[in-house]
Structure formats: structure tokens, C-alpha cells
Scaffold this motif. Sequence first.
Motif, mmCIF file in Angstrom:
data_model
loop_
_atom_site.group_PDB
_atom_site.id
_atom_site.type_symbol
_atom_site.label_atom_id
_atom_site.label_comp_id
_atom_site.label_asym_id
_atom_site.label_seq_id
_atom_site.Cartn_x
_atom_site.Cartn_y
_atom_site.Cartn_z
ATOM 1 N N SER A 274 0.899 -1.167 0.033
ATOM 2 C CA SER A 274 -0.071 0.019 -0.076
ATOM 3 C C SER A 274 0.752 1.300 0.086
ATOM 4 C CB SER A 274 -1.021 -0.073 1.386
ATOM 5 O OG SER A 274 -0.271 -0.243 2.420
ATOM 6 N N CYS A 275 0.415 2.272 -0.526
ATOM 7 C CA CYS A 275 1.050 3.507 -0.756
ATOM 8 C C CYS A 275 0.862 4.159 0.611
ATOM 9 C CB CYS A 275 0.923 4.166 -2.036
ATOM 10 S SG CYS A 275 -0.549 5.270 -1.720
ATOM 11 N N PRO A 276 1.938 4.986 0.831
ATOM 12 C CA PRO A 276 1.883 6.149 2.119
ATOM 13 C C PRO A 276 0.840 7.118 1.919
ATOM 14 C CG PRO A 276 3.652 6.407 0.598
ATOM 15 C CD PRO A 276 3.182 5.623 0.002
ATOM 16 N N SER A 277 0.311 7.518 0.948
ATOM 17 C CA SER A 277 -0.579 8.312 0.594
ATOM 18 C C SER A 277 0.291 9.686 0.552
ATOM 19 C CB SER A 277 -1.455 8.586 1.832
ATOM 20 O OG SER A 277 -2.702 9.853 1.418
ATOM 21 N N CYS A 278 -0.388 10.950 -0.153
ATOM 22 C CA CYS A 278 0.377 12.073 -0.251
ATOM 23 C C CYS A 278 -0.743 12.892 -0.779
ATOM 24 C CB CYS A 278 1.248 12.033 -1.172
ATOM 25 S SG CYS A 278 0.864 11.743 -2.948
ATOM 26 N N GLY A 279 -0.299 14.305 -1.088
ATOM 27 C CA GLY A 279 -1.311 15.298 -1.313
ATOM 28 C C GLY A 279 -2.163 14.968 -2.708
ATOM 29 N N ARG A 280 -1.810 13.761 -3.372
ATOM 30 C CA ARG A 280 -2.533 13.409 -4.553
ATOM 31 C C ARG A 280 -3.774 12.551 -4.324
ATOM 32 N NH1 ARG A 280 2.501 12.794 -6.370
ATOM 33 N NH2 ARG A 280 3.254 14.505 -7.655
ATOM 34 N N ALA A 281 -3.760 11.819 -3.130
ATOM 35 C CA ALA A 281 -4.470 10.708 -2.801
ATOM 36 C C ALA A 281 -5.931 11.274 -2.873
ATOM 37 C CB ALA A 281 -4.328 10.321 -1.353
ATOM 38 N N GLN A 282 -6.758 10.352 -3.615
ATOM 39 C CA GLN A 282 -8.161 10.736 -3.554
ATOM 40 C C GLN A 282 -9.187 9.957 -2.870
ATOM 41 O OE1 GLN A 282 -8.288 10.404 -7.854
ATOM 42 N NE2 GLN A 282 -7.774 12.588 -8.140
ATOM 43 N N GLY A 309 -3.439 4.897 -3.522
ATOM 44 C CA GLY A 309 -4.349 6.010 -3.400
ATOM 45 C C GLY A 309 -4.764 6.759 -4.671
ATOM 46 N N CYS A 310 -4.026 6.571 -5.827
ATOM 47 C CA CYS A 310 -4.406 7.455 -6.872
ATOM 48 C C CYS A 310 -3.898 6.927 -8.221
ATOM 49 C CB CYS A 310 -3.791 8.977 -6.944
ATOM 50 S SG CYS A 310 -2.021 8.988 -7.212
ATOM 51 N N VAL A 311 -3.798 7.513 -9.331
ATOM 52 C CA VAL A 311 -3.584 6.653 -10.571
ATOM 53 C C VAL A 311 -2.177 7.008 -10.919
ATOM 54 C CG1 VAL A 311 -5.978 6.981 -11.540
ATOM 55 C CG2 VAL A 311 -4.400 8.948 -11.912
ATOM 56 N N VAL A 312 -1.197 7.842 -9.916
ATOM 57 C CA VAL A 312 0.241 7.907 -10.369
ATOM 58 C C VAL A 312 0.614 6.595 -10.552
ATOM 59 C CG1 VAL A 312 2.291 9.068 -9.854
ATOM 60 C CG2 VAL A 312 0.240 10.266 -9.743
ATOM 61 N N ASN A 313 0.772 5.952 -9.380
ATOM 62 C CA ASN A 313 1.678 4.519 -9.244
ATOM 63 C C ASN A 313 0.643 3.494 -9.205
ATOM 64 O OD1 ASN A 313 4.189 5.423 -9.448
ATOM 65 N ND2 ASN A 313 4.192 6.087 -7.089
ATOM 66 N N GLY A 314 -0.847 3.945 -8.782
ATOM 67 C CA GLY A 314 -1.729 3.029 -8.426
ATOM 68 C C GLY A 314 -1.917 1.796 -9.520
#
Length: 367
Positions: A274-282, A309-314
Amino acid sequence: PGLRPELNVLSPRKRTRQIQVGGVAVGGDAPISVQSMTTTKTHDIGSTLQQIAELTAAGCDIVRVACPTDKDASALKIIAQQSRIPVIADIHFQPKYVFAAIEAGCGAVRVNPGNIRKFDDKVADICKAASDCGVSLRIGVNAGSLDPRLLKKYGSATPEALVESAVWEASLFEECGFRDFKISVKHHDVVTMVRAYQMLAERGDWPLHLGVTEAGPAFQGTIKSAAAFGTLLAQGIGDTIRVSLSAPPVEEVKVGSKLLEFMGLRPRKLEIVSCPSCGRAQVDVWTLAESVEEGLKDVKAPLRVAVMGCVVNGPGEAREADLGCASGNGKGQIFVHGQVVETVPEDQIVETLLKYANEMAEEMGEA
Ligand code: SF4
């Protein structure tokens, strides 16, 4: 070495002699085993067996129980008989309990030479009793209870002091012709502990029980154990491990098992990427990852499940994993083996992942 030799990150495992702890082999080419210790009063047989059953279900290979009183010694027989995993009796101060534990059918007995008075006089008798019953021993040297003579000689529990204590006690047993023992040289300081085990591994072929003693509460103790065991296991040192935490012992087993899995020393089970989340997370990644971990905790198949959390690395991570989700705009794209199989509202992500995880586990015959 290990289960992923193609990546060659682990040194070859140091060849140690093999002993038996009940039905579990320790040392040699035996898988590295995970141990824990009960926190119940040993004479409370029902509670102790209940805790042993919980530890067994969590993947514990060998369990140790304290034996500070006559009542505890009397309880060992039933506990050893009814436990599904080998039981080690932990003996301090009183040699008579060593004999009681051997007679009770324990898989092994842990002795602490630093605090068993007149212990040296009893070694021959202990060796005979243990040999007669096929019981192995652990010579458990501990920084907090180092032989006073060595403490005086070295000024503190240095790696040299711990190793000298262990090697001396080992020689007493070996002079009696007894070789079925493993050794631990525990210290609460990671660097001291690592050095002590490195030195000990150079001195003989004894199977080694790794432990950071008094490692602390779960957060600190987990990190200390991971740092110390990771360093030693990567150098091929260590045959059985016990993570010590000021926390319920099932947590020790979970940490120890995962540590071996992540080092490629034990077949992997379910893993959450799981990603750590960041300002891009939706989406609230932390809560989602925890819910997925909790929701899938009974899945036995070794699936890798990505929660992103989002489509960058998701999509990338979700494609690499067996199963995954990439979130955005209140929805989750569900991936199975790299293909999007459906898109569901955020509140259905966990149940959908669980549905696919169960299907995949069934296909793998691990449902
Ligand atoms: Fe941030 Fe997206 Fe990467 Fe998660 S996957 S850390 S939300 S960029």
C-alpha cells in the motif's frame, strides 16, 4: 540461500549442527523456526494451553513457558502432553526444575548459567537426564543476568563477556559428551547483540537462538528485532528466533513470521502493498489499507494485494500485484493479474477485493 537465490542478497547460511526440540529440528538445514513465550501463570494450565493454542494458530513453531515455582513444574507434564507444538521450560535459579522439566516431557529446557547457583556441579547429571529422555537444552546467556565473575572481568555485558560465558558453559556440557543444545547471547542493545552473535558464530557450530532481550514495547521492539535479526540472518547467522515484545505474545509470532517471510527465508503469505498516501490521494489510503488487511486476514493464499491512493503509481503497482485497487474520484479500479476487472464505489472496495481474493485462493487450493 533463502527462497530467492536468484537475487543473492543473503550470505550462505552458516552450517550449524542440528538438534531436536520435540518434533522441530533446529540448526543445520532445518527451516528457521519462530518461538514465543507464554505470559500466563504456567500453573494455570487452562489459560496456558489456551495461549499456546493461540500462538500455534498464529504460526508459532516452539513455545517457552516460565517455571519459577513447584506448582509450575508440576503443570509441565500436562502442558507438554497437550500442546501441539514443542514446549520449552524456562529455568532460572533452581536446578531441580531442570530435572522436573526433563521428566515432564518438555521438548527442551532453557537454562541460564548466569543465575543457577552451583550449576556447574549439576551439569553431568543434567546431561545424563537430558540424554536419557532425548531432551535438548538452550544455554541462554543474558546481559541482565551475566555471571558475576564475567561482569567483574569485563566491567559490563560486552559481546566478549557474553560469548565467554556461552563458550565456557558449552564446554562444560561438551566435556560430558552432551551436544544437543543451542545457545543464545541476548542483549537489549542491537549493536552489542549483533556483535556477540557474530563472534559466537565464529567459535563453534552450535545452533543459535536469536533474541534481542527486553526489546521494549511493540513499536520499538519490532524495529530492534528487525534490525538485529535482519543483519544476522543476512549474514547466514541464526537458526531460530524469538521477538521479545512488551505486548501480547501473538504479536511476537506475527512479527517473527513476517520478518522471515520478507527476508525470503520462509514462504510468503498474504502481503499488502500500500502506498503511504500523499497530497494527490483521492481516498483515505491509511484506513483503506487497514480495512483491506483486516478484511483479508483469513485469506491463506500467498497473494500480493496492492492498495494505492491514486492513478500515479496505482495502476502500475496494482498490475504487478496479484490483486489490487487504484482509487480516484470516490471509486476504485479493481485489478486481477494486471487487468481491470471492475470499477466499484469506494465503500465496496474491501468487499470486492475480498471476493476476488477468495476466488483466487480457491483456484490455488488454499481457501
Ligand atoms: Fe501519492 Fe498516488 Fe503515490 Fe499514493 S499512489 S503516494 S496517492 S502519488
